[in-house]
Every structure is written in C-alpha cells, then in structure tokens.
Write an enzyme that holds these catalytic residues in place. Sequence first.
Site, PDB file in Angstrom:
ATOM      1  N   ALA A  50      -0.422   3.498  -3.863  1.00  0.00           N
ATOM      2  CA  ALA A  50      -1.063   4.684  -3.299  1.00  0.00           C
ATOM      3  C   ALA A  50      -0.734   4.739  -1.811  1.00  0.00           C
ATOM      4  CB  ALA A  50      -2.569   4.614  -3.508  1.00  0.00           C
ATOM      5  N   HIS A 177       1.628   5.876  -9.758  1.00  0.00           N
ATOM      6  CA  HIS A 177       0.996   4.900  -8.863  1.00  0.00           C
ATOM      7  C   HIS A 177      -0.470   4.710  -9.215  1.00  0.00           C
ATOM      8  CE1 HIS A 177      -1.704   7.256  -6.197  1.00  0.00           C
ATOM      9  NE2 HIS A 177      -0.839   8.250  -6.338  1.00  0.00           N
ATOM     10  N   CYS A 178      -0.964   3.520  -8.904  1.00  0.00           N
ATOM     11  CA  CYS A 178      -2.402   3.248  -8.897  1.00  0.00           C
ATOM     12  C   CYS A 178      -2.719   2.853  -7.456  1.00  0.00           C
ATOM     13  CB  CYS A 178      -2.766   2.182  -9.929  1.00  0.00           C
ATOM     14  SG  CYS A 178      -1.796   0.664  -9.851  1.00  0.00           S
ATOM     15  N   SER A 179      -3.419   1.762  -7.246  1.00  0.00           N
ATOM     16  CA  SER A 179      -3.664   1.316  -5.874  1.00  0.00           C
ATOM     17  C   SER A 179      -2.476   0.502  -5.362  1.00  0.00           C
ATOM     18  CB  SER A 179      -4.959   0.495  -5.808  1.00  0.00           C
ATOM     19  OG  SER A 179      -5.182   0.011  -4.501  1.00  0.00           O
ATOM     20  N   THR A 185      -0.487   0.710 -13.173  1.00  0.00           N
ATOM     21  CA  THR A 185       0.824   1.360 -13.221  1.00  0.00           C
ATOM     22  C   THR A 185       1.735   0.694 -14.249  1.00  0.00           C
ATOM     23  OG1 THR A 185       0.686   2.080 -10.913  1.00  0.00           O
ATOM     24  CG2 THR A 185       2.893   1.885 -11.859  1.00  0.00           C
TER      25      THR A 185
END
Length: 256
Positions: A50, A177-179, A185
Amino acid sequence: RCYPMKNRNPDVMPYDQYRVVLLGGKDDYINATYVGDLVPSCPKLITTQAPLPATMADFWQMVYEQNVEVVVMLCHEQESGKHKIHSYWPTEKGNALQHGLLTINLQSIRQKQFWTERIIQMNHKETRKSRTVVHLQFLQWPPSGSPGSPAQLIAFINEVHSFYTQQRSLLRPVVVHCSDGVGRTGSFSVIYACVQDIDQGNGIPDIPKLIWNLRNKQKMMINDKEQLRFTYECILYHCQDILFRRGILTNKATFS
C-alpha cells in the site's frame, strides 16, 4: 540501496530481476514486483505494498507507465485501530489530487456488499493523456485471519476478472496490494490463478508449485499457515460450487 523511506517493511523488498522499474523521474525504485501470469488463463499481475505518503506519486506513476486499468486493494484504510493505510485516491468528486505529473480525479464510487468500486481518472500534465482506472477495494479481509467465507472472495475475484476482460488490451497487468504486499496479496494471487485455470477447464493447478513460483519472484508471499489454509479452502469451495451447479454434488458448497 534499501530505500528505508519507501518500504513499509524492511524485510519485504522486490528482487532486482523482478522489480518494477519507474521510467520517469529522478528515482526508478518502487516496492513492486512483476509476478507475471501464474497460469496461462490468469492476467499478468504486479504485486506491491500500500502506498506510503512518500510513495503515492511513485504508485500512480507506475500505474500510468504500466498501462494499468484495474487496481485491487485487499485492506482497509484503518486496521487494528490504527490509520495504517493512507487514502491515495480522491475521497470525493471534484476534489482532485496531484501526484507528480498526474492529476487524480474520482469519477464515481459504488458500495457493494463486500467491496467498494471506484472509477478514477488520471490526467498527465505533460502528455495530456487521460487514463481510466477501476479501483476495487475488498473490505472483508482482516490483517490477521481470513474472510468470513470463501464465497465473498470468490465473488470479488469474479468482479475483478470481469473488469479485466473489459480492458482494451488483455496484456495489461492488474495491480494487487494489501498492506505489505505479501500476505493477503499472495493468497489472492494464487486463488485468482487457480479459479481462472479451473474455469477454463484445466483442472486444479499444482498448488505447491504455484506458490513456489510466486515466492521465487517475491519472498514472504503467503507467510503464515492461516493464509495457506484459507487459500486451499477457497479453491476447494470453488470446485465444490462448480460440481454442485452441474448437479454432480447434491450438497451446496459450504465453508464448514
């Protein structure tokens, strides 16, 4: 160069041979990886973290340069009670954001049951070109644990793939994306690839080999047992659902 100010997690960085290289600007680095097409029926993927406040311009530059039309976000803006993920898109119509040479406008926003759909327009200051990006944010995946049901994620994947197939060119990658860009992901990428291969009539892919290939391109993908288990459960659920709809199984697929 490790770019500590450009990485959320100092242990999660792209390998040199697979990293996305920014073409314009003073610095070519972004924490993003070319995953490619994991199976022939799956879109090419770019996995990333992210965006941080210092890398939002880099993120949109990558989206523009790679001709991306679909962005998948697998996290909330606020997770675990902390504002960890900054909104890198305009939150209201008419409130444009300027990131480097790109002006980002929100055209529309729709709240679905399990995700949010945003249509975003990018305008490049120098080239005068405009691009439209579909931003799909899945809201049911906590930072630790898994979604309440595979059905929610499978429905979301079908939505993502529907927008992907509407692109002008199917050679354009999908950004995920994730974090940190590796846990959720990684699971999403493997599930997406398996769902597409199964739907194409190719059967269930070699899942351990698929994960091995993914981790060879970006380390720490699917980095705990809960994520691995949920990945398998989603694929099993999808197979059971297909067999039920074809009348082969008499019981509908259930998470339990």
